[in-house]
Design an enzyme around this catalytic site. Structure first.
Site, PDB file in Angstrom:
ATOM      1  N   HIS A  77       0.818  -1.215   0.000  1.00  0.00           N
ATOM      2  CA  HIS A  77       0.000   0.000   0.000  1.00  0.00           C
ATOM      3  C   HIS A  77       0.853   1.268   0.000  1.00  0.00           C
ATOM      4  O   HIS A  77       1.832   1.372   0.714  1.00  0.00           O
ATOM      5  CB  HIS A  77      -0.905   0.002   1.241  1.00  0.00           C
ATOM      6  CG  HIS A  77      -1.762   1.213   1.361  1.00  0.00           C
ATOM      7  ND1 HIS A  77      -1.713   2.059   2.442  1.00  0.00           N
ATOM      8  CD2 HIS A  77      -2.694   1.733   0.512  1.00  0.00           C
ATOM      9  CE1 HIS A  77      -2.587   3.039   2.275  1.00  0.00           C
ATOM     10  NE2 HIS A  77      -3.185   2.870   1.111  1.00  0.00           N
ATOM     11  N   GLU A  92       0.631  -0.630  -4.893  1.00  0.00           N
ATOM     12  CA  GLU A  92      -0.322   0.430  -5.190  1.00  0.00           C
ATOM     13  C   GLU A  92       0.405   1.763  -5.171  1.00  0.00           C
ATOM     14  O   GLU A  92       1.187   2.039  -4.261  1.00  0.00           O
ATOM     15  CB  GLU A  92      -1.451   0.429  -4.159  1.00  0.00           C
ATOM     16  CG  GLU A  92      -2.514   1.488  -4.419  1.00  0.00           C
ATOM     17  CD  GLU A  92      -2.764   2.378  -3.210  1.00  0.00           C
ATOM     18  OE1 GLU A  92      -3.863   2.933  -3.117  1.00  0.00           O
ATOM     19  OE2 GLU A  92      -1.844   2.533  -2.370  1.00  0.00           O
ATOM     20  N   ASP A 115      -0.155   6.011  -5.708  1.00  0.00           N
ATOM     21  CA  ASP A 115      -1.106   7.119  -5.789  1.00  0.00           C
ATOM     22  C   ASP A 115      -0.662   8.096  -6.868  1.00  0.00           C
ATOM     23  O   ASP A 115       0.506   8.507  -6.905  1.00  0.00           O
ATOM     24  CB  ASP A 115      -1.180   7.846  -4.445  1.00  0.00           C
ATOM     25  CG  ASP A 115      -1.649   6.935  -3.330  1.00  0.00           C
ATOM     26  OD1 ASP A 115      -2.805   6.508  -3.387  1.00  0.00           O
ATOM     27  OD2 ASP A 115      -0.855   6.656  -2.406  1.00  0.00           O
ATOM     28  N   HIS A 169       0.525  10.917  -1.900  1.00  0.00           N
ATOM     29  CA  HIS A 169      -0.686  10.834  -1.072  1.00  0.00           C
ATOM     30  C   HIS A 169      -0.592  11.919  -0.010  1.00  0.00           C
ATOM     31  O   HIS A 169       0.311  11.918   0.819  1.00  0.00           O
ATOM     32  CB  HIS A 169      -0.797   9.456  -0.414  1.00  0.00           C
ATOM     33  CG  HIS A 169      -2.144   9.184   0.197  1.00  0.00           C
ATOM     34  ND1 HIS A 169      -2.678   9.971   1.202  1.00  0.00           N
ATOM     35  CD2 HIS A 169      -3.065   8.213  -0.050  1.00  0.00           C
ATOM     36  CE1 HIS A 169      -3.865   9.503   1.539  1.00  0.00           C
ATOM     37  NE2 HIS A 169      -4.126   8.438   0.789  1.00  0.00           N
ATOM     38  N   ASP A 203      -3.702   4.142  -8.035  1.00  0.00           N
ATOM     39  CA  ASP A 203      -4.810   4.792  -7.331  1.00  0.00           C
ATOM     40  C   ASP A 203      -4.891   6.228  -7.844  1.00  0.00           C
ATOM     41  O   ASP A 203      -4.122   7.094  -7.438  1.00  0.00           O
ATOM     42  CB  ASP A 203      -4.558   4.754  -5.825  1.00  0.00           C
ATOM     43  CG  ASP A 203      -5.732   5.274  -5.018  1.00  0.00           C
ATOM     44  OD1 ASP A 203      -6.688   5.798  -5.624  1.00  0.00           O
ATOM     45  OD2 ASP A 203      -5.687   5.180  -3.777  1.00  0.00           O
TER      46      ASP A 203
END
Length: 273
Positions: free
Chosen positions: A5, A25, A27, A41, A85
């Protein structure tokens, strides 16, 4: 799939893959002209994580290309899936299309190396707002215009805003995606809060239904051992976590080792088993 993440800096790629992640993942933020700008993020983010790590998007794509290209000295064999994301809050319905085209062009140049021995990982475009479904239209339009429609075989979609599943199905239809066609369905919340698995189970039922639209289901952000076990018991395909090693530990437990294994490149992330 064990999904690391918020892997937004280049140095974090190995930090998540080495302990067990086979997916990461990232961003993605967009500027006022609907162009992808940073891997970033903003605050707040997950508990016990450092928010604000970032890279310029093009430089990050080059780095993750190296990590997923056979023969490259930085190649990480285990890394087989990238989840982008897409922070689309600055977009509207019309600029979402432009953003999709721009992001496809950046991936084509900096990740897929214009189709010449680029990164091999599969890609999931994760969109938080169903109203931005035109991103899904713009992305393949750009690849088609560049003569690389074949790369769409490596691309899937996810709407990550925890909307009603039928609302998501309609958004996909508006985008021209029909049936079970490269669709991941996420559910989740920050690790700072708790959320039941009720919607996850509905998504799994949809995945296993002959008239569903979902190919795969993942849950985020799962850090506690007990929650990892509960999530596996719900029969998900992927777990997004800040601690990949914990998912690896649980997968080794007797009651899970016979039911699950870590996905490899030979496992198509867009096929429902």
């Amino acid at each position: 799939w064990i999904m690391g993440h918020m892997v937004n800096s280049i140095s974090q790629i190995k930090q998540f893959v080495n302990p067990g992640a086979n997916a990461i993942e990232i961003d993605i933020t967009f500027d006022s002209d609907a162009k992808a700008e940073y891997t970033y993020h903003k605050v707040p983010c997950d508990c016990f994580r450092t928010c604000g790590k970032w890279e310029y998007i093009d430089e990050y794509l080059k780095a993750v290309r190296n990590a997923t290209t056979r023969g490259n000295r930085k190649y990480l064999r285990q890394l087989v899936l990238l989840i982008f994301d897409l922070k689309t809050s600055s977009l509207n319905r019309s600029t979402a299309y432009d953003a999709g085209k721009d992001f496809a062009e950046r991936l084509l140049e900096h990740y897929w190396n214009n189709g010449e021995n680029g990164g091999r990982a599969y890609v999931v475009l994760s969109i938080p707002n169903v109203r931005h479904y035109k991103f899904i239209i713009g992305f393949p339009d750009a690849l088609n215009s560049e003569g690389h429609s074949e790369l769409m075989q490596k691309v899937g979609y996810d709407f990550s805003g925890n909307d009603d599943l039928e609302t998501i199905r309609r958004a996909l239809r508006y985008a021209g995606v029909k049936g079970k066609n490269h669709i991941w369905q996420s559910d989740g919340i920050t690790n700072c809060l708790s959320r039941t698995l009720k919607r996850v189970r509905k998504a799994v039922e949809n995945r296993d239904s002959s008239d569903g639209y979902i190919n795969k289901v993942y849950y985020w952000t799962v850090d506690k051992y007990a929650t990892i076990r509960d999530t596996l018991d719900a029969e998900v395909d992927g777990i997004m976590t800040n601690y990949p090693n914990r998912v690896v530990d649980v997968l080794k437990e007797k009651c899970y080792s016979s039911r699950f294994r870590l996905a490899t490149y030979s496992d198509n992330p867009f096929e429902t088993f």
